[in-house]
Every structure is written in structure tokens, then in C-alpha cells.
Design a protein around this motif. Structure first.
Motif, PDB file in Angstrom:
ATOM      1  N   ALA A 117       3.000   4.646  13.744  1.00 36.89           N
ATOM      2  CA  ALA A 117       2.139   3.885  12.831  1.00 36.89           C
ATOM      3  C   ALA A 117       1.938   4.636  11.517  1.00 36.89           C
ATOM      4  O   ALA A 117       1.913   4.030  10.441  1.00 36.89           O
ATOM      5  CB  ALA A 117       0.789   3.608  13.496  1.00 36.89           C
ATOM      6  N   ALA A 118       1.819   5.954  11.604  1.00 35.62           N
ATOM      7  CA  ALA A 118       1.638   6.769  10.399  1.00 35.62           C
ATOM      8  C   ALA A 118       2.856   6.699   9.490  1.00 35.62           C
ATOM      9  O   ALA A 118       2.726   6.625   8.260  1.00 35.62           O
ATOM     10  CB  ALA A 118       1.351   8.220  10.789  1.00 35.62           C
ATOM     11  N   LYS A 119       4.028   6.710  10.083  1.00 37.71           N
ATOM     12  CA  LYS A 119       5.254   6.601   9.279  1.00 37.71           C
ATOM     13  C   LYS A 119       5.338   5.247   8.579  1.00 37.71           C
ATOM     14  O   LYS A 119       5.756   5.158   7.422  1.00 37.71           O
ATOM     15  CB  LYS A 119       6.484   6.845  10.152  1.00 37.71           C
ATOM     16  CG  LYS A 119       6.602   8.299  10.592  1.00 37.71           C
ATOM     17  CD  LYS A 119       7.764   8.516  11.531  1.00 37.71           C
ATOM     18  CE  LYS A 119       7.800   9.972  11.984  1.00 37.71           C
ATOM     19  NZ  LYS A 119       8.871  10.229  12.950  1.00 37.71           N
ATOM     20  N   ILE A 120       4.926   4.205   9.262  1.00 40.23           N
ATOM     21  CA  ILE A 120       4.908   2.870   8.647  1.00 40.23           C
ATOM     22  C   ILE A 120       3.857   2.831   7.532  1.00 40.23           C
ATOM     23  O   ILE A 120       4.114   2.310   6.442  1.00 40.23           O
ATOM     24  CB  ILE A 120       4.628   1.793   9.707  1.00 40.23           C
ATOM     25  CG1 ILE A 120       5.781   1.738  10.712  1.00 40.23           C
ATOM     26  CG2 ILE A 120       4.421   0.420   9.048  1.00 40.23           C
ATOM     27  CD1 ILE A 120       5.481   0.919  11.950  1.00 40.23           C
ATOM     28  N   ALA A 121       2.687   3.393   7.791  1.00 44.28           N
ATOM     29  CA  ALA A 121       1.625   3.434   6.778  1.00 44.28           C
ATOM     30  C   ALA A 121       2.092   4.197   5.545  1.00 44.28           C
ATOM     31  O   ALA A 121       1.844   3.779   4.408  1.00 44.28           O
ATOM     32  CB  ALA A 121       0.363   4.065   7.361  1.00 44.28           C
ATOM     33  N   ALA A 122       2.783   5.306   5.753  1.00 39.59           N
ATOM     34  CA  ALA A 122       3.291   6.093   4.630  1.00 39.59           C
ATOM     35  C   ALA A 122       4.311   5.291   3.830  1.00 39.59           C
ATOM     36  O   ALA A 122       4.302   5.307   2.597  1.00 39.59           O
ATOM     37  CB  ALA A 122       3.908   7.401   5.131  1.00 39.59           C
ATOM     38  N   ALA A 123       5.188   4.571   4.509  1.00 35.54           N
ATOM     39  CA  ALA A 123       6.223   3.789   3.836  1.00 35.54           C
ATOM     40  C   ALA A 123       5.630   2.669   2.981  1.00 35.54           C
ATOM     41  O   ALA A 123       6.155   2.355   1.911  1.00 35.54           O
ATOM     42  CB  ALA A 123       7.192   3.210   4.858  1.00 35.54           C
ATOM     43  N   PHE A 124       4.536   2.066   3.454  1.00 29.75           N
ATOM     44  CA  PHE A 124       3.909   0.963   2.735  1.00 29.75           C
ATOM     45  C   PHE A 124       2.726   1.419   1.874  1.00 29.75           C
ATOM     46  O   PHE A 124       2.087   0.596   1.231  1.00 29.75           O
ATOM     47  CB  PHE A 124       3.420  -0.111   3.711  1.00 29.75           C
ATOM     48  CG  PHE A 124       4.512  -0.981   4.245  1.00 29.75           C
ATOM     49  CD1 PHE A 124       5.047  -2.006   3.490  1.00 29.75           C
ATOM     50  CD2 PHE A 124       5.013  -0.776   5.524  1.00 29.75           C
ATOM     51  CE1 PHE A 124       6.053  -2.821   3.986  1.00 29.75           C
ATOM     52  CE2 PHE A 124       6.026  -1.583   6.033  1.00 29.75           C
ATOM     53  CZ  PHE A 124       6.548  -2.605   5.258  1.00 29.75           C
ATOM     54  N   ASP A 125       2.406   2.716   1.882  1.00 28.34           N
ATOM     55  CA  ASP A 125       1.213   3.243   1.222  1.00 28.34           C
ATOM     56  C   ASP A 125      -0.029   2.491   1.704  1.00 28.34           C
ATOM     57  O   ASP A 125      -0.906   2.118   0.931  1.00 28.34           O
ATOM     58  CB  ASP A 125       1.338   3.171  -0.305  1.00 28.34           C
ATOM     59  CG  ASP A 125       0.268   3.994  -1.011  1.00 28.34           C
ATOM     60  OD1 ASP A 125      -0.148   5.032  -0.442  1.00 28.34           O
ATOM     61  OD2 ASP A 125      -0.170   3.583  -2.105  1.00 28.34           O
ATOM     62  N   ALA A 126      -0.062   2.241   3.003  1.00 26.66           N
ATOM     63  CA  ALA A 126      -1.141   1.476   3.630  1.00 26.66           C
ATOM     64  C   ALA A 126      -2.209   2.412   4.191  1.00 26.66           C
ATOM     65  O   ALA A 126      -1.973   3.598   4.410  1.00 26.66           O
ATOM     66  CB  ALA A 126      -0.570   0.616   4.752  1.00 26.66           C
ATOM     67  N   THR A 127      -3.366   1.848   4.446  1.00 24.98           N
ATOM     68  CA  THR A 127      -4.433   2.564   5.123  1.00 24.98           C
ATOM     69  C   THR A 127      -4.179   2.499   6.621  1.00 24.98           C
ATOM     70  O   THR A 127      -3.924   1.418   7.164  1.00 24.98           O
ATOM     71  CB  THR A 127      -5.801   1.928   4.811  1.00 24.98           C
ATOM     72  OG1 THR A 127      -6.033   1.997   3.404  1.00 24.98           O
ATOM     73  CG2 THR A 127      -6.927   2.641   5.548  1.00 24.98           C
ATOM     74  N   LEU A 128      -4.220   3.643   7.276  1.00 22.29           N
ATOM     75  CA  LEU A 128      -4.054   3.726   8.716  1.00 22.29           C
ATOM     76  C   LEU A 128      -5.429   3.937   9.334  1.00 22.29           C
ATOM     77  O   LEU A 128      -6.125   4.888   9.003  1.00 22.29           O
ATOM     78  CB  LEU A 128      -3.125   4.882   9.099  1.00 22.29           C
ATOM     79  CG  LEU A 128      -2.909   5.078  10.600  1.00 22.29           C
ATOM     80  CD1 LEU A 128      -2.193   3.866  11.206  1.00 22.29           C
ATOM     81  CD2 LEU A 128      -2.130   6.349  10.867  1.00 22.29           C
TER      82      LEU A 128
END
Length: 146
Positions: A24-35
Motif C-alpha cells: 500500500a505504501a508503494k502505491i501511495a508513493a506512486a500516486f502521492d496519496a495519503t496512506l
């Protein structure tokens, strides 16, 4: 499909759940999303014994949940997430995760697959299967156990 802005991931402190946090963290980093890392806890042993499921770790009390969240945040930051929040809720893992998803208007919920292929999981349900049925947002079930 739009970009993910808020991603929720559940942890119970287990190795399996931390693998889901890392994904989930890798996806959040890719989208610059809040985790948002979430953890459920039972307030007392009676409540835990009434709702105990084979696929979930019993977390008694808020202190243990807070420790699990701290470990989850550390793993998330190591995996590249920069916007990390924590959320803890009393109740079953499914109840807690769904509350966090709904309160935060999450775009994606990430959970590990522990329990989904067990006999109990097939007969009574599992955390991954139950949240997938109940969630209004996308759900990603990460292969964390064989």
C-alpha cells in the motif's frame, strides 16, 4: 480510473499485514496519496472471544494497537510513503476498517489475503472477503501468505 488520493491499509502487527502495508505504501508513493494505516482492537477479553476469527490476530486494548500502528508507519515510510496517518478503532477488523474507509472517503483499501483460503474463511467469511463485499471503494487483496 482516477488517481488514488487516500489509501487505507489494515495492520494487526503480523508479518503478513506488514507486507500489505508495504504494498500500500508503494502505491501511495506512486500516486502521492495519503496512506492511512488502520488497526482494530477489542476493549476486553469477552468481546474478543465472542467475535474471534481464525484469520485475525486478537488485539486487546488501544496500547497494543498503537504499537502495531507505529510499526506499520515505520514500514510504510521505508517503502516510500511520505503522507502517512494512523487510525485506530475498537471492534472487529472488518468493522474498524470499514469505519476508517468511510470516515476518510478512501479511494482504495488494501488488505492481506490471510484467512481467505482457509476452511473457516470459506464457511464463515474472512476479513479480506468481508471488506471486499462491504466496501464502496476499490479493494486490493495482497498475496501475503500461501
Amino acid at each position: 480510473m482516477s488517481d488514488y488520493q487516500k489509501i487505507v491499509v489494515g495492520t494487526d502487527g503480523s508479518k503478513s499485514s506488514l507486507l500489505a502495508v508495504e504494498r500500500a505504501a508503494k502505491i501511495a508513493a506512486a500516486f502521492d496519496a495519503t496512506l492511512i494505516i488502520g488497526c482494530a482492537y477489542y476493549e476486553n477479553k469477552d468481546e474478543a472471544s465472542q467475535t474471534l476469527r481464525q484469520d485475525s490476530v486478537t488485539i486487546l486494548g488501544d496500547d497494543t494497537a498503537q504499537k502495531n500502528l507505529a510499526a506499520g508507519e515505520e514500514a510504510a515510510r521505508k517503502a516510500g510513503a511520505t503522507k502517512v496517518e494512523q487510525a485506530v478503532r475498537p471492534g472487529t477488523p472488518v468493522e474498524a476498517l470499514m469505519a476508517i474507509v468511510n470516515e476518510s472517503n478512501a479511494d482504495l483499501l488494501v488488505v492481506g489475503n490471510r484467512g481467505i483460503n482457509s476452511l473457516t474463511g470459506r464457511l464463515l467469511g474472512s476479513v479480506p472477503a468481508d471488506v471486499a463485499r462491504q466496501s464502496d471503494c476499490d479493494v486490493m487483496i495482497v498475496h501475503t501468505v500461501s
